[in-house]
Design a protein around this motif. Sequence first.
Motif, short mmCIF file in Angstrom:
data_model
loop_
_atom_site.label_atom_id
_atom_site.label_comp_id
_atom_site.label_asym_id
_atom_site.label_seq_id
_atom_site.Cartn_x
_atom_site.Cartn_y
_atom_site.Cartn_z
N ALA A 41 42.67 38.74 26.88
CA ALA A 41 41.22 38.19 26.56
C ALA A 41 40.92 36.99 27.32
N GLU A 42 42.30 36.04 27.58
CA GLU A 42 41.81 34.89 28.57
C GLU A 42 41.77 35.43 29.78
N LEU A 43 42.31 36.39 30.26
CA LEU A 43 42.34 36.92 31.68
C LEU A 43 40.74 37.60 31.84
N HIS A 44 40.26 38.06 30.82
CA HIS A 44 38.72 38.36 31.08
C HIS A 44 37.81 37.44 31.26
N THR A 45 38.22 36.23 30.28
CA THR A 45 37.32 34.97 30.38
C THR A 45 37.28 34.48 31.86
N GLU A 46 38.70 34.17 32.30
CA GLU A 46 38.72 33.74 33.78
C GLU A 46 37.93 34.60 34.72
N LEU A 47 37.99 35.99 34.61
CA LEU A 47 37.40 36.64 35.67
C LEU A 47 35.99 36.57 35.63
N GLU A 48 35.35 36.55 34.18
CA GLU A 48 33.93 36.26 34.08
C GLU A 48 33.41 34.95 34.80
N LEU A 49 34.34 34.03 35.04
CA LEU A 49 33.88 32.85 35.49
C LEU A 49 33.88 32.92 37.28
N LEU A 50 34.70 33.83 37.57
CA LEU A 50 34.67 33.87 39.17
C LEU A 50 33.51 34.55 39.76
N PRO A 51 32.66 34.29 40.82
CA PRO A 51 31.72 34.99 41.47
C PRO A 51 32.10 36.69 41.78
N PHE A 52 31.42 37.57 41.40
CA PHE A 52 31.66 39.07 41.78
C PHE A 52 31.89 39.13 43.13
N ALA A 53 31.28 38.47 44.23
CA ALA A 53 31.45 38.78 45.42
C ALA A 53 32.92 38.27 45.96
N GLU A 54 33.53 37.26 45.52
CA GLU A 54 34.69 36.74 45.45
C GLU A 54 35.54 37.44 44.99
N MET A 55 35.46 38.01 43.84
CA MET A 55 36.46 39.09 43.30
C MET A 55 36.88 40.37 44.01
N THR A 56 35.63 40.76 44.49
CA THR A 56 35.83 41.99 45.24
C THR A 56 36.47 41.94 46.96
N SER A 57 35.83 40.93 47.50
CA SER A 57 36.33 40.72 48.66
C SER A 57 37.61 39.90 48.85
#
Length: 88
Positions: A41-57
């Motif tokens: 749950a905390e992992l998903h919360t952290e992922l939501e805070l990151l911009p999508f472009a950064e997460m994929t690149s």
Amino acid sequence: RAAVRAKQFYLDYQTTLPVSDRQSYVLGLNLMRLLAQNRIAELHTELELLPFAEMTSDPYLAYPQELETLVMEGSYAKVASTQSEMPH
């Protein structure tokens, strides 16, 4: 604790401080820590805070997300095979 403090500077002061060279590395390590501790749950919360472009690149941020997906699917053989793809 150090990752939480660093994240405060990375996210809260992103308009006033320059981008750190180690930002994605530290955030990625924090994501791996949450995954290893099964704090999904905390992992998903952290992922939501990151911009999508950064997460994929960014490989440091994409790798923990990919691992979490494989674990949730039950593809443990794929988890073991992705070890060679781990960014260093």
